[in-house]
Write a protein that holds these residues in place. Sequence first.
Motif, PDB file in Angstrom:
ATOM      1  N   ARG A  25     -18.149 -13.974   8.931  1.00 44.20           N
ATOM      2  CA  ARG A  25     -17.957 -13.111   7.774  1.00 44.20           C
ATOM      3  C   ARG A  25     -16.564 -13.341   7.195  1.00 44.20           C
ATOM      4  O   ARG A  25     -15.562 -13.163   7.880  1.00 44.20           O
ATOM      5  N   ILE A  26     -16.536 -13.756   5.940  1.00 42.25           N
ATOM      6  CA  ILE A  26     -15.293 -14.040   5.233  1.00 42.25           C
ATOM      7  C   ILE A  26     -15.067 -12.915   4.236  1.00 42.25           C
ATOM      8  O   ILE A  26     -15.919 -12.671   3.378  1.00 42.25           O
ATOM      9  N   TYR A  27     -13.942 -12.207   4.346  1.00 47.05           N
ATOM     10  CA  TYR A  27     -13.667 -11.146   3.378  1.00 47.05           C
ATOM     11  C   TYR A  27     -12.165 -10.929   3.276  1.00 47.05           C
ATOM     12  O   TYR A  27     -11.388 -11.369   4.119  1.00 47.05           O
ATOM     13  N   GLY A  28     -11.774 -10.251   2.218  1.00 45.34           N
ATOM     14  CA  GLY A  28     -10.384 -10.190   1.808  1.00 45.34           C
ATOM     15  C   GLY A  28     -10.268 -10.936   0.495  1.00 45.34           C
ATOM     16  O   GLY A  28     -11.169 -10.889  -0.350  1.00 45.34           O
ATOM     17  N   GLY A  48     -21.036  -3.571   0.607  1.00 45.45           N
ATOM     18  CA  GLY A  48     -20.020  -2.953  -0.221  1.00 45.45           C
ATOM     19  C   GLY A  48     -18.601  -3.401   0.046  1.00 45.45           C
ATOM     20  O   GLY A  48     -17.691  -3.061  -0.717  1.00 45.45           O
ATOM     21  N   VAL A  49     -18.376  -4.168   1.099  1.00 50.86           N
ATOM     22  CA  VAL A  49     -17.028  -4.680   1.405  1.00 50.86           C
ATOM     23  C   VAL A  49     -17.062  -6.192   1.217  1.00 50.86           C
ATOM     24  O   VAL A  49     -17.298  -6.956   2.157  1.00 50.86           O
ATOM     25  N   ASN A  50     -16.856  -6.621  -0.024  1.00 56.21           N
ATOM     26  CA  ASN A  50     -17.054  -8.013  -0.404  1.00 56.21           C
ATOM     27  C   ASN A  50     -15.741  -8.770  -0.510  1.00 56.21           C
ATOM     28  O   ASN A  50     -14.666  -8.180  -0.632  1.00 56.21           O
ATOM     29  N   GLU A  69     -21.336 -15.382   5.469  1.00 58.86           N
ATOM     30  CA  GLU A  69     -21.383 -14.443   4.361  1.00 58.86           C
ATOM     31  C   GLU A  69     -19.980 -14.131   3.872  1.00 58.86           C
ATOM     32  O   GLU A  69     -19.058 -13.968   4.679  1.00 58.86           O
ATOM     33  N   PHE A  70     -19.845 -14.039   2.552  1.00 56.10           N
ATOM     34  CA  PHE A  70     -18.554 -13.712   1.959  1.00 56.10           C
ATOM     35  C   PHE A  70     -18.467 -12.186   1.777  1.00 56.10           C
ATOM     36  O   PHE A  70     -18.352 -11.664   0.677  1.00 56.10           O
ATOM     37  N   LEU A  81     -26.069 -10.521  -6.251  1.00 57.17           N
ATOM     38  CA  LEU A  81     -25.468  -9.712  -7.294  1.00 57.17           C
ATOM     39  C   LEU A  81     -25.395  -8.260  -6.848  1.00 57.17           C
ATOM     40  O   LEU A  81     -26.381  -7.703  -6.351  1.00 57.17           O
ATOM     41  N   ASP A  82     -24.224  -7.665  -7.046  1.00 55.48           N
ATOM     42  CA  ASP A  82     -24.013  -6.254  -6.773  1.00 55.48           C
ATOM     43  C   ASP A  82     -24.315  -5.468  -8.043  1.00 55.48           C
ATOM     44  O   ASP A  82     -23.784  -5.778  -9.109  1.00 55.48           O
ATOM     45  N   GLU A  83     -25.124  -4.446  -7.941  1.00 61.51           N
ATOM     46  CA  GLU A  83     -25.526  -3.690  -9.124  1.00 61.51           C
ATOM     47  C   GLU A  83     -24.332  -3.126  -9.881  1.00 61.51           C
ATOM     48  O   GLU A  83     -24.339  -3.038 -11.114  1.00 61.51           O
ATOM     49  N   ASN A  84     -23.284  -2.743  -9.175  1.00 54.59           N
ATOM     50  CA  ASN A  84     -22.125  -2.127  -9.813  1.00 54.59           C
ATOM     51  C   ASN A  84     -21.024  -3.119 -10.152  1.00 54.59           C
ATOM     52  O   ASN A  84     -20.066  -2.769 -10.833  1.00 54.59           O
ATOM     53  N   SER A  85     -21.140  -4.345  -9.655  1.00 51.08           N
ATOM     54  CA  SER A  85     -20.127  -5.372  -9.929  1.00 51.08           C
ATOM     55  C   SER A  85     -20.801  -6.735  -9.875  1.00 51.08           C
ATOM     56  O   SER A  85     -20.609  -7.516  -8.955  1.00 51.08           O
ATOM     57  N   HIS A  86     -21.604  -7.014 -10.904  1.00 46.43           N
ATOM     58  CA  HIS A  86     -22.501  -8.158 -10.830  1.00 46.43           C
ATOM     59  C   HIS A  86     -21.969  -9.405 -11.523  1.00 46.43           C
ATOM     60  O   HIS A  86     -22.481 -10.497 -11.308  1.00 46.43           O
TER      61      HIS A  86
END
Length: 470
Positions: free
Chosen positions: A94-97, A125-127, A119-120, A193-198
Motif C-alpha cells: 500500500r502506497i500512500y502519502g 478514503g485514505v488515498n 494499491e495507491f 474513481l472516488d465519487e467525491n474526488s474523481h
Amino acid sequence: MKHWKSIIASLLLLSSGTGIVNARQYHFSPDKTDELKRLVSSGSLAPGDEVILADGVYRPGDFNFFAEGTSADTITLRALNPGKAIVSGPVKMRIYGSYLKVDGLFFNKAWASGFSMIEFRKDKGVNARHCRLTNCVIDDCNDPEKSEKPAPPGHLPMSVAEYWVGLYGENHRVDHCYFANKRIGGLVLQLWLDENSHINNHQIDHNLFGFRQPYGGNGAEIIRVGHSWSSQLESHAIIENNVFLHCDGENEIISVKSCNNILRRNLFFESRGGLVCRHGHYNVIEGNTIVGNHLKGTCGIRIINQGHTVYDNLVCRTDGWGLLVRVGVFERPTPETDIKAEPLTSYHRAENVDIAYNDFIDCRSMELGSGKGEKMPRNVRFAYNNIYGDSFDMKVSRPEHTLGGFYFLDNSYGFSDGKTIPMTGFVRTSVPSDHFTNERNRVLGLLTDIGAAWYADNNAELAYISNKYK
C-alpha cells in the motif's frame, strides 16, 4: 573573503530551498526486511530520502510505503541495481502519502494476498497523491493455489479475480514498466474513481503490456478507467505511448468507463481485443495504431455513449471489425434517471461523436448500429476517413433507422475485389501504394523508450514487433 561568502550563501540557499542537503539514504538487504517495513511505514522519511534495496529476493508480505515528499524532493524506494531486488510471494503493498516513487523493482512469482497486489492508498478514503511507479517489472505474478490447479469440469480455468495495480487518489504516474504473463482473472491496471474526488489526472505512459493469457470471459481487461458505477464522472486520465503485445485476456484491452480521458499514440499489436469506450462520455481516442495481422479475435475501436472524438487512428488487418458504433438501450443518464430501472451497466445512446481522419486498412468489417436496443446512434460525423484493402463488409444494422444518425463526408475507399460502398459521402479511389510504408514508420516510431529497458523479455518483445517490418 568573497570566496567564503559565496560558499556560505550557496549552502544557505540549498538548505532553505529544496532541503536535499539533509536527505538520507537507507540501505537494506533481504535479511533486514522487517527493519525495512518498519521504516517505510513509519512516516518518518523526509523529502529527498532514498530507501535502497540490495540484490536479492524479498518476501515482504503486507507492508505500507507511507511518507510525505514534496514536488521538488520525491521520496524514493528503489533497487540498487534495477531488476536485482526481486519481490516474491504473497504481497499487499500500500502506497500512500504524497510524492513517493517506486523504482526498478522486479515483482516475480508474487501475488496479491488480498484483492490487489499494489494499491495507491492505505484504505478506503485514505488515498495517495502525486506518486509514481516507474522502471518496474511485474511478470508471472499469479497465486499458485488459484492459477496452477486444473479447473473442475464445466468451469473456467481461472475462476478468481486478483488485481495487480490499483490507482486511487490523484496525479499518479505509471511509466516505463513491463507487465506480462497474467493467467487468472482480474485487471492488470485499474484506475478507480472516488465519487467525491474523481478528477484524478493520472498518467499511464511508455509501458509495455505483454502476453495476457485468454481468460474466457469478462473481467480480464489490461486497463480499466473507472467502473460502471463511476461511469458518469470526469476522470481526466491520460493513457499514451504504451505498447500492448499479445494481450488476449478478453475482448476489451482498454475499457473506458468514465469521462474526459485521453488515449493517444498507443500501439496494439496482435492483441485479441479492442479499444473500447464502454461507458462515459467525451473521451478522446487519438493517434493510436492497431495491427491485428488477421489473428482471430483482433478488432479495432468500439464506441458507445456520447461526445467522443476518434481522430487520426490507424487500424489494420483485424480479423473482426475495425470500427463498431453500437446501438443504445437507454439514453444518457441525467440526475433524474432511475438507475435501478436504467442501470449504469447498460448501453447508452451513441451521440455527438466525431470520427475523422482515420485509416482502416484490410479490416474485415465495420459495424454501424449493431447490437440490441432501440436508441440508434445520433449526430455521428464520419468524415475524411480512408478505407482500403482486399475486401470489406460495411455492416449497417437496420439502415432505415441507423443511417439517419450519421453524417458521412469525403471518405475514400478502395478494394482489390472491386466492391463498392454505395452510400453518399464515400468516394472510390485506388489503393495507395505507400500505405504499408506509412504503417511501418508509424509502428517503429511507437517503439522508442518503451518499458523497462533492463529487462530482457521487454526488449525481446519490442524486437519481435520491429522484426515484422524488416
